[in-house]
Design an enzyme around this catalytic site. Structure first.
Site, PDB file in Angstrom:
ATOM      1  N   SER A   1      65.710 -44.268 -36.651  1.00 33.13           N
ATOM      2  CA  SER A   1      65.775 -44.321 -37.951  1.00 33.13           C
ATOM      3  C   SER A   1      64.446 -44.011 -38.709  1.00 33.13           C
ATOM      4  CB  SER A   1      66.568 -45.502 -38.937  1.00 33.13           C
ATOM      5  OG  SER A   1      66.932 -44.767 -39.910  1.00 33.13           O
ATOM      6  N   HIS A   2      64.125 -45.557 -39.911  1.00 33.32           N
ATOM      7  CA  HIS A   2      62.611 -45.302 -40.507  1.00 33.32           C
ATOM      8  C   HIS A   2      61.577 -45.846 -39.684  1.00 33.32           C
ATOM      9  CE1 HIS A   2      65.403 -48.464 -40.980  1.00 33.32           C
ATOM     10  NE2 HIS A   2      64.131 -49.013 -41.666  1.00 33.32           N
TER      11      HIS A   2
ATOM     12  N   LYS B   1      72.608 -45.624 -30.421  1.00 34.06           N
ATOM     13  CA  LYS B   1      74.024 -46.467 -31.063  1.00 34.06           C
ATOM     14  C   LYS B   1      74.762 -45.128 -30.401  1.00 34.06           C
ATOM     15  CE  LYS B   1      73.536 -44.262 -35.870  1.00 34.06           C
ATOM     16  NZ  LYS B   1      73.808 -44.824 -37.426  1.00 34.06           N
TER      17      LYS B   1
ATOM     18  N   ASP C   1      65.046 -39.313 -44.345  1.00 33.40           N
ATOM     19  CA  ASP C   1      63.859 -40.761 -43.407  1.00 33.40           C
ATOM     20  C   ASP C   1      63.801 -40.301 -41.846  1.00 33.40           C
ATOM     21  OD1 ASP C   1      66.590 -41.199 -42.812  1.00 33.40           O
ATOM     22  OD2 ASP C   1      65.946 -42.924 -41.799  1.00 33.40           O
TER      23      ASP C   1
ATOM     24  N   ASP D   1      65.577 -40.133 -39.049  1.00 35.56           N
ATOM     25  CA  ASP D   1      66.761 -39.587 -38.412  1.00 35.56           C
ATOM     26  C   ASP D   1      67.812 -38.615 -39.656  1.00 35.56           C
ATOM     27  OD1 ASP D   1      67.580 -41.851 -39.668  1.00 35.56           O
ATOM     28  OD2 ASP D   1      69.094 -42.190 -38.304  1.00 35.56           O
TER      29      ASP D   1
ATOM     30  N   ASP E   1      69.353 -39.710 -42.945  1.00 40.34           N
ATOM     31  CA  ASP E   1      70.640 -40.728 -43.391  1.00 40.34           C
ATOM     32  C   ASP E   1      70.081 -41.119 -44.813  1.00 40.34           C
ATOM     33  OD1 ASP E   1      68.725 -42.335 -42.312  1.00 40.34           O
ATOM     34  OD2 ASP E   1      71.160 -43.309 -41.449  1.00 40.34           O
ATOM     35  N   ARG E   2      68.952 -41.187 -44.928  1.00 46.89           N
ATOM     36  CA  ARG E   2      68.391 -42.202 -46.107  1.00 46.89           C
ATOM     37  C   ARG E   2      67.319 -40.874 -46.856  1.00 46.89           C
ATOM     38  NH1 ARG E   2      65.436 -47.834 -45.182  1.00 46.89           N
ATOM     39  NH2 ARG E   2      67.148 -48.842 -44.153  1.00 46.89           N
TER      40      ARG E   2
ATOM     41  N   THR F   1      75.595 -55.751 -45.199  1.00 46.45           N
ATOM     42  CA  THR F   1      74.500 -54.896 -45.403  1.00 46.45           C
ATOM     43  C   THR F   1      74.623 -54.225 -43.553  1.00 46.45           C
ATOM     44  OG1 THR F   1      72.832 -55.999 -45.950  1.00 46.45           O
ATOM     45  CG2 THR F   1      71.733 -54.466 -44.420  1.00 46.45           C
TER      46      THR F   1
ATOM     47  N   LYS G   1      75.373 -43.301 -43.629  1.00 45.65           N
ATOM     48  CA  LYS G   1      75.165 -42.390 -45.571  1.00 45.65           C
ATOM     49  C   LYS G   1      73.703 -41.233 -44.845  1.00 45.65           C
ATOM     50  CE  LYS G   1      71.165 -45.379 -44.167  1.00 45.65           C
ATOM     51  NZ  LYS G   1      71.274 -47.080 -43.392  1.00 45.65           N
TER      52      LYS G   1
ATOM     53  N   ARG H   1      63.508 -60.546 -46.039  1.00 43.33           N
ATOM     54  CA  ARG H   1      63.766 -59.655 -46.942  1.00 43.33           C
ATOM     55  C   ARG H   1      64.715 -60.047 -47.903  1.00 43.33           C
ATOM     56  NH1 ARG H   1      63.190 -54.635 -44.791  1.00 43.33           N
ATOM     57  NH2 ARG H   1      64.467 -53.909 -42.564  1.00 43.33           N
TER      58      ARG H   1
END
Ligand code: G1P
Ligand code: ZN
Length: 543
Positions: free
Chosen positions: A113-114, A126, A277, A279, A281-282, A344, A376, A496
């Site tokens: 991802s990011h 995944k 991002d 991949d 999705d963001r 999440t 997403k 976080r």
């Protein structure tokens, strides 16, 4: 084709996290590491015999090599067919779409991802299920169980395939179909949005800057924004995917996408800016001089989605992850549609989308999406914003101001404390958990605790329960602090801290967010005893 059954041993720590297995690339490249995990996936889903899978990734270092290994393992495990993105590239939402469109048995998506890419950075894998979404916990638990019991994996002796050649090839009896990475996704977007209206918006002189961050959305954005919608060439920046994302951190937030932020906050800024991002999705949404938090973006999209043809009939409901602000809840209440608060991770939205109970979903971490796929979708969010802007013909700042004047504003920020030794982070979370019963009524600076809990989620569709999903502290002022540990990191622990403060519709909506949140932030730091336990007080990243 010769099939080898290779003896192996379980490898520690192959536990899928918030979004698949993420590790340092060098770990993934160790002999047997990827193989063990892929075999565990196949075993956990009852084998690959006769099945069809979609395979693709975000193009980071090791993407193509990993795909060659997956092809040989899928063939050896009896898979019937693989559908691959050309060059091994598929954005995560495009992969989700292909899984659904072709009614396959799922997909293997290669991405961290990011997280940065490269031999010394991160890699990930995944498994997505036939509905196109990330495997639910029941399957990720089964995969993890397999990784602990595995004694062998199967791999075929076969030549590497040419991942760039469109069309059919074969690996033994298995067919491998290499498809254009963009084509089907592009059609899907055309079916959802008013491309004519957006084209007219660009014709009227509206300017966009889309930052693909050297990652997978480059080809998608060039095709859709520039070719289909007529945004001038050059509207897409950093649009060529690179193995290490140009040495950057492909995370679309104001910190990592500062190149775009500088443009959008500068003189002569375009009307609209967006980034996505690694991949795809963001998303990050920025107007001229105006940053839109992902939580606000979800709320604005929920309120205005009916302006796009794909959502003209209205929404069934809206779902947000627990740490996401309550802004979309207020819209749902007004629209009299269901709203859901989930743990999440996108996997928790799958059941709600499948059951037709939620149409839009979102997370504070720059994730927004809808029932068009089961992931997403960064570019989708950009197109929905563009559709809304094309119809309303107002600026992003005007749309936000109008929204807050109706619903009030949820000031919001996330503070990340990275690379905390795991033991210290666990002590902090245990301390918080133990303190919960005594917190209500206590005052910390300007804030008094109204209530608090540790979030558990009962899935309204299948009844499954997920515990330990973050600690929530609500203050009498209307503020909230949430504490949770990241499940996607590859080194140490990341705490976080999610901060939120509500300002009513008739209040001041133009404060500096960090200032508006200072009371909640200071109370939160004292409550979790961060400084004493970790020696830290300043976050590494504020989004
Ligand atoms: C992070 C985000 C979460 C998102 C996930 C995958 O997970 O917080 O919203 O779903 O990445 O993109 P975390 O590291 O917090 O577990
Ligand atoms: Zn991503």
């Amino acid at each position: 084709m010769n099939i080898n059954t290779v003896s192996t041993q379980p490898i520690d720590g192959q536990k899928p996290g918030t979004s698949g297995l993420r590790k340092k690339t060098r770990i993934f490249m160790e002999p047997g590491y990827l193989e063990n995990f892929v075999q565990s996936i196949f075993n956990a889903i009852g084998g690959a015999e006769g099945k069809t899978f979609v395979v693709g990734g975000d193009g980071r270092f090791f993407n193509a090599q990993a795909i060659q290994i997956i092809i040989k393992m899928a063939a050896a495990n009896g898979a019937k067919r693989l559908i691959l993105g050309q060059g091994g590239l598929l954005s995560t939402p495009a992969a989700s779409h292909l899984i659904r469109l072709n009614k396959t048995d799922g997909g293997l998506i290669l991405s961290a991802s990011h997280n940065p890419g490269g031999i010394d950075e991160d890699f990930g894998l995944k498994f997505n299920v036939p509905n196109g979404g990330p495997a639910p916990e029941s399957i990720t638990d089964a995969i993890f169980q397999q990784t602990k019991e595995l004694t062998s994996y199967k791999v075929a002796d076969a030549d590497d395939l040419d991942l760039d050649a469109l069309g059919q090839q074969s690996a033994g009896d298995m067919t491998v179909e290499i498809v254009d990475s963009v084509a089907d996704y592009r059609k899907l977007m055309k079916s959802l949005f008013n491309f004519d209206a957006i084209r007219q918006l660009f014709e009227s002189g509206f300017r966009i800057r889309f930052d693909a961050m050297h990652a997978v959305t480059g080809p998608y954005a060039h095709a859709i924004l520039e070719k289909d919608l007529g945004a001038p060439d050059g509207s897409v920046m950093n649009g060529v995917p690179s193995e290490n994302f140009g040495g950057g951190h492909p995370d679309p937030n104001p910190v990592w996408a500062h190149e775009l932020m500088d443009i959008m906050m500068g003189d002569d800024a375009p009307d609209f800016g967006a980034a996505s991002d690694g991949d795809g999705d963001r998303n990050m949404i920025v107007g001229r001089g105006t940053y839109v938090t992902p939580s606000d973006s979800l709320a604005v999209l929920t309120a205005n989605a009916f302006l796009a043809p794909g959502y003209a009939k209205g929404l069934a409901g809206v779902a947000r992850s627990m740490p996401t602000s309550a802004a979309s809840d207020r819209v749902a209440e007004k629209l009299e549609i269901e709203c859901f608060e989930t743990p999440t991770g996108w996997k928790f939205f799958g059941n709600l989308l499948d059951a037709g109970r939620a149409t839009l979903c979102g997370e504070e971490s720059a994730g927004t999406g809808s029932n068009h796929v089961r992931e997403k979708d960064g570019l989708w969010a950009v197109l929905l914003w563009l559709n809304i802007l094309a119809v309303r013909r107002e600026s992003v700042a005007e749309i936000l101001a109008h929204h807050w004047s109706i619903y009030g504003r949820d000031y919001y920020s996330r503070h990340d404390f990275e690379n905390i030794p795991t033991e210290q982070a666990n002590t902090l979370m245990t301390g918080l958990r133990d303190a919960l019963p005594d917190l209500p009524g206590q005052t910390f600076g300007s804030e008094t605790v109204a209530s608090c809990d540790e979030f558990s989620y009962s899935d309204p569709v299948d009844g499954s329960v997920s515990h330990n999903q973050g600690i929530r502290v609500y203050f009498e002022s209307g503020g909230r602090a949430v504490f949770r540990l990241s499940g996607t990191g590859t080194q140490g622990a990341t705490l976080r801290l999610y901060l939120e403060q509500f300002e009513p519709a008739d209040g001041d909506h133009l404060k500096d967010p960090q200032e508006a949140l200072v009371g909640v932030q200071q109370a939160a730091l004292v409550i979790c005893d961060l400084q004493n336990l970790t020696g830290r007080s300043e976050p590494d990243v504020k989004t």
